[in-house]
Design an enzyme around this catalytic site. Structure first.
Site, PDB file in Angstrom:
ATOM      1  N   CYS A   1       1.068  -1.323  -0.006  1.00 43.89           N
ATOM      2  CA  CYS A   1       0.086  -0.075   0.114  1.00 43.89           C
ATOM      3  C   CYS A   1       0.960   1.359  -0.048  1.00 43.89           C
ATOM      4  O   CYS A   1       1.890   1.440   0.892  1.00 43.89           O
ATOM      5  CB  CYS A   1      -0.935  -0.180   1.211  1.00 43.89           C
ATOM      6  SG  CYS A   1      -1.907   1.485   1.580  1.00 43.89           S
TER       7      CYS A   1
ATOM      8  N   CYS B   1      -0.104   3.545   3.456  1.00 38.35           N
ATOM      9  CA  CYS B   1       0.147   3.159   4.803  1.00 38.35           C
ATOM     10  C   CYS B   1       1.411   2.469   5.045  1.00 38.35           C
ATOM     11  O   CYS B   1       1.786   2.168   6.221  1.00 38.35           O
ATOM     12  CB  CYS B   1      -0.889   2.750   5.640  1.00 38.35           C
ATOM     13  SG  CYS B   1      -1.463   1.078   5.011  1.00 38.35           S
TER      14      CYS B   1
ATOM     15  N   ASP C   1     -27.700 -16.033  -4.109  1.00 37.29           N
ATOM     16  CA  ASP C   1     -27.550 -15.117  -5.186  1.00 37.29           C
ATOM     17  C   ASP C   1     -26.276 -15.347  -6.245  1.00 37.29           C
ATOM     18  O   ASP C   1     -25.365 -15.758  -6.095  1.00 37.29           O
ATOM     19  CB  ASP C   1     -26.636 -13.627  -4.456  1.00 37.29           C
ATOM     20  CG  ASP C   1     -26.189 -12.512  -5.115  1.00 37.29           C
ATOM     21  OD1 ASP C   1     -26.402 -12.764  -6.348  1.00 37.29           O
ATOM     22  OD2 ASP C   1     -26.270 -11.431  -4.494  1.00 37.29           O
TER      23      ASP C   1
END
Length: 412
Positions: free
Chosen positions: A217, A220, A338
């Site tokens: 990242c 961070c 779903d």
């Protein structure tokens, strides 16, 4: 149990006996293995039964979105080199099924337990595991499973400060974030083919950078840890840099990754990589997965794929075109109701294969294949699909309950 004094109270023994009786009645009535209903009855009679059954075992827990059942089986085979093993080999991976499995292993030294992702923290509390294997997290059962970052959060909070050795896949940022709250982690570079659930940083929400096989990242500083075990082609490299060949009868890169993680777990219990990997070779099929069966004079290979990451891995191991492919999708309770996840699967990878579509939700799948410009035929039954397939081995890919339906039809 493991040569120790019997830890079971009279109440616990009654619960075990009652659970086994109910399970046997369920099997006799043709309602499956009975392990879940038997476990439920036993836990009603003694809510602490799972903890009691586990207390004299060296327990390993295995959790992931994909590969739990196979990895559990590979670890169990490896640990048999060091003593008797009890395992929930049929994949009943919630507390009732786990309790039922452990109730049958009173002489065992090791417990190797597959755990549904949502139940991992609770089962870890009850069983006081020596080792926990965390393989991957990706979208699955969208109607009822929390989104993947929430599952990672549950793992992170539930495993914080655990005494267990965590064996974790350093290539999955969600797994790394979940495992990072634990003081004792062994990182395995097992790879990650499906990346669509890990583009934002689980720690701060920033955008993940993914140069090559690395990830970090930029906002961070959360980044891929350095692994001590590495899957490298057909070998696993151990922490000393020795390369051990992986010889599996199970197909595909994903199973090599499962074997690498399993070797790392086995080493925690003192089983050397060479011994562990040799024992894994004996596994030909896992609960029907990867089995090649004869049906109507044809060879059918049965492959289970329950979510986008699983379908992507499965497409990578089927025979090349023009091998015929049968796809079957249901949306019952155990699958998740779903079917929107079908739109996350890249069906253009099937270009050149004759495709035949089955299952309760075959029309949902047909629409998806139409959009992907695939040539397919909708069929009413496995028998009809097989009769329409051109010559050659048939690859049959199905999600969970569709897979069970197919196994019953082919007598597997």
């Amino acid at each position: 149990m493991a040569g120790n004094s019997d830890p079971l109270t009279p109440r616990a023994k009654l619960a075990v006996t009652a659970g086994k009786a109910v399970a046997a009645a369920s099997r006799a009535a043709g309602r499956g293995s009975g392990s879940v209903i038997g476990g439920r009855v036993a836990l009603k009679l003694d809510p602490d039964l799972l903890a009691r059954l586990a207390q004299n075992l060296d327990v390993t827990l295995v959790s992931a979105t994909n590969g739990k059942t196979t990895t559990t089986r590979l670890i169990a085979e490896a640990l048999k080199a060091a003593g008797p093993v009890v395992s929930n080999a049929l994949g009943a991976n919630m507390p009732a099924g786990i309790t039922s499995a452990l109730a049958g292993g009173s002489e065992s030294k090791f417990g190797v337990i597959e755990v549904d992702e949502k139940y991992l923290a609770g089962v870890a509390r009850d069983t006081d595991p020596k080792c926990i294997a965390l393989l991957n997290l990706s979208r699955d059962q969208l109607d009822r499973a929390a989104e993947t970052r929430m599952l990672a959060e549950n793992w992170r909070e539930g495993l914080a400060g655990t005494k267990a050795v965590i064996v974790a896949n350093c290539d999955d940022p969600l797994v790394v974030w979940a495992a990072s709250s634990s003081p004792n982690v062994i990182w395995v570079a097992a790879g990650q083919m499906w990346k669509d659930d890990a583009w934002s940083c689980p720690s701060c929400g920033g955008v993940m950078q993914r140069p090559g096989d690395d990830w970090f990242c930029g906002e961070c500083g959360f980044r891929r840890p350095t692994p001590s075990w590495v899957l490298s082609g057909d070998h696993v490299l151990d922490p000393h840099g020795s390369a051990w060949p992986i010889h599996l009868q199970l197909p595909g890169r994903a199973n090599k990754a499962n074997a690498a993680s399993s070797a790392a777990v086995a080493a925690v219990f003192g089983v050397p990589p060479q011994v562990a990997l040799e024992r894994m070779y004996q596994v030909q099929a896992v609960a029907g997965r990867y089995d090649v069966v004869q049906f109507q004079g044809r060879d059918l290979r049965l492959l289970l794929a329950k979510n986008p990451a699983g379908w992507l891995e499965t497409f990578s191991l089927i025979d090349p075109p023009p091998a015929p492919v049968i796809l079957s999708v249901n949306a019952r309770g155990a699958d998740g109701t779903d079917t929107s996840w079908l739109w996350d699967v890249d069906y253009t990878r099937l270009t050149g294969h004759p495709i035949f579509v089955l299952g309760d939700r075959k029309l949902d799948l047909a629409v998806r294949l139409e959009v992907a410009n695939q040539h397919f035929q909708v069929c009413d039954s496995l028998d009809q699909a097989v009769q329409m397939c051109p010559p050659g081995r048939i690859e049959v890919i199905a999600n969970y309950t569709a897979f069970q339906d197919l196994r019953r039809r082919v007598g597997n």
